[in-house]
Enzyme design. Structure first.
Site, PDB file in Angstrom:
ATOM      1  NE  ARG A  14     -11.951 -12.611   2.303  1.00  0.00           N
ATOM      2  CZ  ARG A  14     -10.746 -13.082   1.967  1.00  0.00           C
ATOM      3  NH1 ARG A  14      -9.974 -12.425   1.114  1.00  0.00           N
ATOM      4  NH2 ARG A  14     -10.316 -14.231   2.452  1.00  0.00           N
ATOM      5  CG  ASP A  15     -10.193 -15.477  -1.182  1.00  0.00           C
ATOM      6  OD1 ASP A  15      -9.815 -15.107  -2.299  1.00  0.00           O
ATOM      7  OD2 ASP A  15      -9.427 -16.014  -0.362  1.00  0.00           O
ATOM      8  CG  HIS A 206      -7.446 -19.345   2.947  1.00  0.00           C
ATOM      9  ND1 HIS A 206      -8.611 -18.624   3.197  1.00  0.00           N
ATOM     10  CD2 HIS A 206      -6.980 -18.858   1.773  1.00  0.00           C
ATOM     11  CE1 HIS A 206      -8.817 -17.757   2.229  1.00  0.00           C
ATOM     12  NE2 HIS A 206      -7.847 -17.873   1.346  1.00  0.00           N
ATOM     13  CG  HIS A 208      -6.099 -19.258  -2.962  1.00  0.00           C
ATOM     14  ND1 HIS A 208      -7.015 -18.503  -3.656  1.00  0.00           N
ATOM     15  CD2 HIS A 208      -6.067 -18.756  -1.716  1.00  0.00           C
ATOM     16  CE1 HIS A 208      -7.510 -17.570  -2.851  1.00  0.00           C
ATOM     17  NE2 HIS A 208      -6.949 -17.697  -1.660  1.00  0.00           N
ATOM     18  CB  CYS A 239      -5.215 -12.112  -3.230  1.00  0.00           C
ATOM     19  SG  CYS A 239      -4.681 -10.553  -2.497  1.00  0.00           S
ATOM     20  CG  ASN A 248     -10.384 -19.469  -1.638  1.00  0.00           C
ATOM     21  OD1 ASN A 248     -10.692 -18.431  -2.205  1.00  0.00           O
ATOM     22  ND2 ASN A 248      -9.689 -19.497  -0.525  1.00  0.00           N
TER      23      ASN A 248
HETATM   24  P1  HMG Z   1      -2.778   2.887   2.477  1.00  0.00           P
HETATM   25  O1  HMG Z   1      -2.946   3.580   1.153  1.00  0.00           O
HETATM   26  O2  HMG Z   1      -1.403   2.705   3.005  1.00  0.00           O
HETATM   27  O3  HMG Z   1      -3.683   3.517   3.644  1.00  0.00           O
HETATM   28  O4  HMG Z   1      -3.514   1.465   2.351  1.00  0.00           O
HETATM   29  P2  HMG Z   1      -3.946   4.967   4.120  1.00  0.00           P
HETATM   30  O5  HMG Z   1      -4.204   4.871   5.572  1.00  0.00           O
HETATM   31  O6  HMG Z   1      -2.864   5.897   3.631  1.00  0.00           O
HETATM   32  O7  HMG Z   1      -5.329   5.345   3.395  1.00  0.00           O
HETATM   33  C1  HMG Z   1      -5.435   5.581   2.006  1.00  0.00           C
HETATM   34  C2  HMG Z   1      -6.879   5.944   1.705  1.00  0.00           C
HETATM   35  O8  HMG Z   1      -7.740   4.835   1.980  1.00  0.00           O
HETATM   36  C3  HMG Z   1      -7.404   7.088   2.578  1.00  0.00           C
HETATM   37  O9  HMG Z   1      -8.400   7.757   1.819  1.00  0.00           O
HETATM   38  C4  HMG Z   1      -8.055   6.370   3.725  1.00  0.00           C
HETATM   39  O10 HMG Z   1      -9.043   7.119   4.366  1.00  0.00           O
HETATM   40  C5  HMG Z   1      -8.675   5.176   3.020  1.00  0.00           C
HETATM   41  P3  HMG Z   1      -8.097   9.163   1.072  1.00  0.00           P
HETATM   42  O11 HMG Z   1      -7.684  10.104   2.173  1.00  0.00           O
HETATM   43  O12 HMG Z   1      -6.974   8.882   0.097  1.00  0.00           O
HETATM   44  O13 HMG Z   1      -9.400   9.505   0.410  1.00  0.00           O
HETATM   45  N1  HMG Z   1      -8.810   4.013   3.895  1.00  0.00           N
HETATM   46  C6  HMG Z   1      -9.948   3.323   4.083  1.00  0.00           C
HETATM   47  N2  HMG Z   1     -11.186   3.514   3.579  1.00  0.00           N
HETATM   48  C7  HMG Z   1     -12.137   2.627   3.978  1.00  0.00           C
HETATM   49  N3  HMG Z   1     -11.888   1.576   4.808  1.00  0.00           N
HETATM   50  C8  HMG Z   1     -10.656   1.392   5.317  1.00  0.00           C
HETATM   51  C9  HMG Z   1      -9.631   2.286   4.944  1.00  0.00           C
HETATM   52  N4  HMG Z   1      -8.328   2.370   5.261  1.00  0.00           N
HETATM   53  C10 HMG Z   1      -7.833   3.423   4.627  1.00  0.00           C
HETATM   54  N5  HMG Z   1     -10.436   0.354   6.120  1.00  0.00           N
HETATM   55  C11 HMG Z   1      -4.728  -0.307   3.435  1.00  0.00           C
HETATM   56  C12 HMG Z   1      -3.465   0.551   3.439  1.00  0.00           C
HETATM   57  C13 HMG Z   1      -4.474  -1.420   4.439  1.00  0.00           C
HETATM   58  C14 HMG Z   1      -5.900   0.539   3.887  1.00  0.00           C
HETATM   59  C15 HMG Z   1      -4.987  -0.848   2.010  1.00  0.00           C
HETATM   60  O14 HMG Z   1      -3.790  -1.341   1.471  1.00  0.00           O
HETATM   61  C16 HMG Z   1      -6.042  -1.911   1.990  1.00  0.00           C
HETATM   62  O15 HMG Z   1      -7.204  -1.653   2.244  1.00  0.00           O
HETATM   63  N6  HMG Z   1      -5.648  -3.157   1.619  1.00  0.00           N
HETATM   64  C17 HMG Z   1      -6.563  -4.285   1.576  1.00  0.00           C
HETATM   65  C18 HMG Z   1      -6.112  -5.266   0.539  1.00  0.00           C
HETATM   66  C19 HMG Z   1      -7.015  -6.474   0.518  1.00  0.00           C
HETATM   67  O16 HMG Z   1      -8.158  -6.417   0.927  1.00  0.00           O
HETATM   68  N7  HMG Z   1      -6.491  -7.589  -0.029  1.00  0.00           N
HETATM   69  C20 HMG Z   1      -7.270  -8.801  -0.155  1.00  0.00           C
HETATM   70  C21 HMG Z   1      -7.538  -9.461   1.148  1.00  0.00           C
HETATM   71  S1  HMG Z   1      -6.172 -10.437   1.712  1.00  0.00           S
HETATM   72  C22 HMG Z   1      -6.408 -11.958   0.904  1.00  0.00           C
HETATM   73  O17 HMG Z   1      -7.193 -12.059   0.004  1.00  0.00           O
HETATM   74  C23 HMG Z   1      -5.668 -13.169   1.407  1.00  0.00           C
HETATM   75  C24 HMG Z   1      -6.563 -14.107   2.202  1.00  0.00           C
HETATM   76  O18 HMG Z   1      -7.617 -14.601   1.393  1.00  0.00           O
HETATM   77  C25 HMG Z   1      -5.760 -15.289   2.739  1.00  0.00           C
HETATM   78  C26 HMG Z   1      -4.921 -15.992   1.663  1.00  0.00           C
HETATM   79  O19 HMG Z   1      -5.403 -16.290   0.558  1.00  0.00           O
HETATM   80  O20 HMG Z   1      -3.753 -16.271   1.983  1.00  0.00           O
HETATM   81  C27 HMG Z   1      -7.173 -13.413   3.420  1.00  0.00           C
HETATM   82 MG    MG Z   2      -7.429 -16.184  -0.047  1.00  0.00          MG
END
Ligand code: HMG
Ligand code: MG
Length: 300
Positions: A14-15, A206, A208, A239, A248
């Site tokens: 995933r990450d 967690h 990095h 990310c 990581n």
């Molecule tokens: P948004 O643009 O504000 O959301 O994004 P929205 O509700 O306005 O939706 C926009 C579009 O996305 C729409 O489609 C929705 O239907 C679709 P359109 O009408 O434009 O065709 N949509 C989805 N489609 C599929 N699955 C969904 C979904 N949600 C909306 N779940 C949102 C807000 C949260 C959705 C977006 O910003 C997002 O998905 N962000 C995820 C970012 C991410 O994954 N980042 C990496 C993970 S975090 C990380 O890595 C840190 C971690 O490792 C820990 C660390 O290292 O500290 C965990």
């Molecule tokens: Mg991470």
């Protein structure tokens, strides 16, 4: 004071794969996870049901999750940012999810387009659904040691976000150094502060390894009784919404250190190396884990 056993949560699929520039074919993701399932790992984060516009690399989440071989005794949590993601994940039969917020407002806005408060409100609905459906839930707190956007993050803010997530019903928390800026003295300040509010049996770290401090931070956390750590095979990771963040801490590096200290993990380092080797050949760039590199240089 050191724990005798440590649980490793493998986040490479995933990450790691969320941060690869070149798309990794779905079949290769599945094979990578299937190899990881043979290593003794009991927690393998499989993918994310996030917006495919936000993370196109994981747009095949449903297919990946449905086709991986689910090994007995192994759990495969997936990231879920909202109810839409929850519905998609639930339709695939997931039994463990992770919601994710942060201690930095600027990062939370970039990453999930919400304030921290809005994210808690969103996750309240997601966690309620998950608990009603009998799922296990993890809550991530990113940027716990520093923000990529310059806003100040304090240990008290991290503690407060942790408490909010536990109040929502999260079973476990993962405190993340998303951009790899943390140093052991910060870990030594943060762990006791969080542990006064939440049992360490429910806290993972967690790290990095962007600046090479991840393994030192693992050791500092171990000394304070932390016994759950996230890591990624080969040191994959990062990310896309955290500029400059690299992988990581490598699973091989953590295993090498822990096993050398007679701390048990139940995970076979040589089998993790085999999974890393496979994915390295797919992504076609070197992996950063030092223990992986050393094994590659010295053994067949
Ligand atoms: P948004 O643009 O504000 O959301 O994004 P929205 O509700 O306005 O939706 C926009 C579009 O996305 C729409 O489609 C929705 O239907 C679709 P359109 O009408 O434009 O065709 N949509 C989805 N489609 C599929 N699955 C969904 C979904 N949600 C909306 N779940 C949102 C807000 C949260 C959705 C977006 O910003 C997002 O998905 N962000 C995820 C970012 C991410 O994954 N980042 C990496 C993970 S975090 C990380 O890595 C840190 C971690 O490792 C820990 C660390 O290292 O500290 C965990
Ligand atoms: Mg991470």
């Amino acid at each position: 004071m050191l724990p005798k056993n440590v649980t490793i949560v493998e986040v490479g699929a995933r990450d790691g794969l969320q941060n690869e520039r070149r798309a990794v074919p779905t079949a290769d993701k599945i094979h990578f996870i299937d190899l990881l399932s043979e290593t003794g790992l009991r927690w393998i984060e499989a993918t994310s049901f996030v917006s495919p516009k936000a993370i196109p690399q994981l747009a095949d989440a449903a297919e990946v999750f449905s086709r991986i071989r689910k090994a007995p005794g192994v759990r495969y949590p997936v990231l879920v940012p909202n109810l839409k993601g929850y519905e998609r994940a639930h339709d695939c039969g997931v039994d463990a999810i992770a919601v994710f917020t942060a201690a930095s407002e600027a990062f939370t806005r970039r990453n999930i387009n919400m304030t921290i408060e809005e994210s808690i409100a969103t996750f309240a609905g997601v966690v309620r659904r998950a608990k009603d459906d009998g799922l296990w839930v993890r809550g991530y707190i990113s940027t716990a040691f520093g923000s990529p956007f310059g806003d100040v993050v304090t240990a008290l803010t991290v503690r407060d976000v942790c408490v909010r997530l536990v109040e929502l019903g999260c079973d476990e928390l993962s405190i993340g150094d998303t951009i790899g800026v943390g140093v052991p003295s910060q870990v030594e300040e943060l762990v006791p502060l969080v542990a006064r509010a939440i049992s360490l049996d429910r806290i993972a770290f967690h790290f990095h390894d962007t600046r090479g401090t991840a393994l030192a931070n693992v050791y500092a956390a171990l000394q304070h009784g932390v016994h759950i750590f996230d890591s990624s095979a080969g040191g994959l990771g990062g990310c896309p919404y955290a500029p400059g963040a690299t992988g990581n801490v490598g699973t091989e590096d953590v295993l090498y250190m822990l096993h050398g200290m007679s701390i048990e993990t139940g995970v076979d380092l040589t089998k993790v190396r085999a999974a890393s080797r496979f994915i390295r050949n797919v992504i076609d760039h070197e992996l950063t884990s030092k223990a992986f590199q050393a094994l590659e240089a010295t053994t067949v």
